[in-house]
Design a protein around this motif. Structure first.
Motif, PDB file in Angstrom:
ATOM      1  N   GLY A 188       0.822  -1.210   0.000  1.00 44.21           N
ATOM      2  CA  GLY A 188       0.000   0.000   0.000  1.00 44.21           C
ATOM      3  C   GLY A 188       0.856   1.260   0.000  1.00 44.21           C
ATOM      4  N   TRP A 189       1.920   1.244   0.785  1.00 43.76           N
ATOM      5  CA  TRP A 189       2.813   2.399   0.840  1.00 43.76           C
ATOM      6  C   TRP A 189       3.425   2.672  -0.526  1.00 43.76           C
ATOM      7  CZ3 TRP A 189       3.812   4.746   5.717  1.00 43.76           C
ATOM      8  CH2 TRP A 189       4.681   5.834   5.662  1.00 43.76           C
ATOM      9  N   PHE A 190       3.836   1.609  -1.185  1.00 49.15           N
ATOM     10  CA  PHE A 190       4.475   1.718  -2.495  1.00 49.15           C
ATOM     11  C   PHE A 190       3.516   2.314  -3.519  1.00 49.15           C
ATOM     12  CE2 PHE A 190       7.924   0.593  -5.182  1.00 49.15           C
ATOM     13  CZ  PHE A 190       7.396   0.216  -6.399  1.00 49.15           C
ATOM     14  N   ILE A 191       2.276   1.775  -3.537  1.00 45.87           N
ATOM     15  CA  ILE A 191       1.287   2.293  -4.484  1.00 45.87           C
ATOM     16  C   ILE A 191       0.975   3.756  -4.167  1.00 45.87           C
ATOM     17  CG2 ILE A 191      -1.070   2.034  -5.299  1.00 45.87           C
ATOM     18  CD1 ILE A 191      -0.848  -0.922  -4.810  1.00 45.87           C
ATOM     19  N   GLY A 192       0.881   4.081  -2.853  1.00 44.89           N
ATOM     20  CA  GLY A 192       0.594   5.459  -2.470  1.00 44.89           C
ATOM     21  C   GLY A 192       1.694   6.408  -2.901  1.00 44.89           C
TER      22      GLY A 192
END
Lengths: 123, 81
Positions: free
Chosen positions: A71-75
């Protein structure tokens, strides 16, 4: 007023083609979209635990970490695209303003003293 | 029932030599699948390394291409040049 996007058209796809996508500084590691989507990932891991009758937070820590990181990466990339979009819109708007200076004549400013009528109290 | 056998294509599926996929044993939670755990943590570490590398960033090619401003700093001011 015409839309600013008419002025100099550059499409959002030029981000994907990397022409302009690299000319901005990269977003910081900590940003709102990353935090939110990392939270979404973590909560989904916890929910997955709960649905399968496992201890929700204490089990499957590797899954929680992995989903939060994804999720952090996509964000991070969402923030990057967001920065690019706003920068592109700003640039187009500024170019439009430069091309049509007659539409952006600064209004003459009057002080409040000049506008206000004289005050005659009736007591 | 005979009429249904005329119309249903399920009739042609042979029920010999097949068994249900349902198993009666619960998944064993006391012995973790260490390969999958290692894979998950490894992928996590890799993604964080990639993120750190990306965010420590490339200097912008030329600062005049796109104006960059913080989202809290208000509307962009038109350039003077």
């Amino acid at each position: 007023n015409t839309s600013f996007r008419v002025a100099i058209t550059s499409s959002p796809t030029s981000y994907a083609l990397k022409e302009e996508g690299k000319s901005l500084p990269p977003p910081g590691l900590v940003n709102r979209n990353s935090l939110w989507l990392a939270g979404v990932g973590w909560v989904s891991a916890v929910l997955h635990n709960a649905i399968n009758h496992r201890p929700p937070v204490k089990s499957g820590v590797h899954r929680q970490f992995l989903l939060a990181t994804i999720g952090w990466f996509i964000g991070y990339h969402v923030t990057k695209y967001e920065n690019y979009t706003y920068a592109r819109l700003d640039r187009d708007m500024n170019e439009y303003i430069k091309l049509h200076p007659e539409k952006f004549v600064p209004k003459e400013q009057k002080t409040f003293a000049e506008i206000v009528e004289p005050f005659h109290p009736v007591r | 029932m005979t009429f249904n056998r005329l119309l249903s294509r399920a009739v042609f599926v042979s029920r010999a030599g097949c068994r249900s996929a349902f198993t009666s044993s619960k998944p064993d939670m006391t012995n973790p699948n260490w390969f999958r755990v290692g894979l998950a943590f490894g992928t996590t570490a890799f993604l964080w390394g990639l993120l750190t590398h990306l965010s420590l960033g490339r200097r912008s090619a030329s600062g005049r291409d796109l104006p960059s401003r913080h989202w809290r700093s208000g509307p962009a001011k038109p350039e003077e040049n």
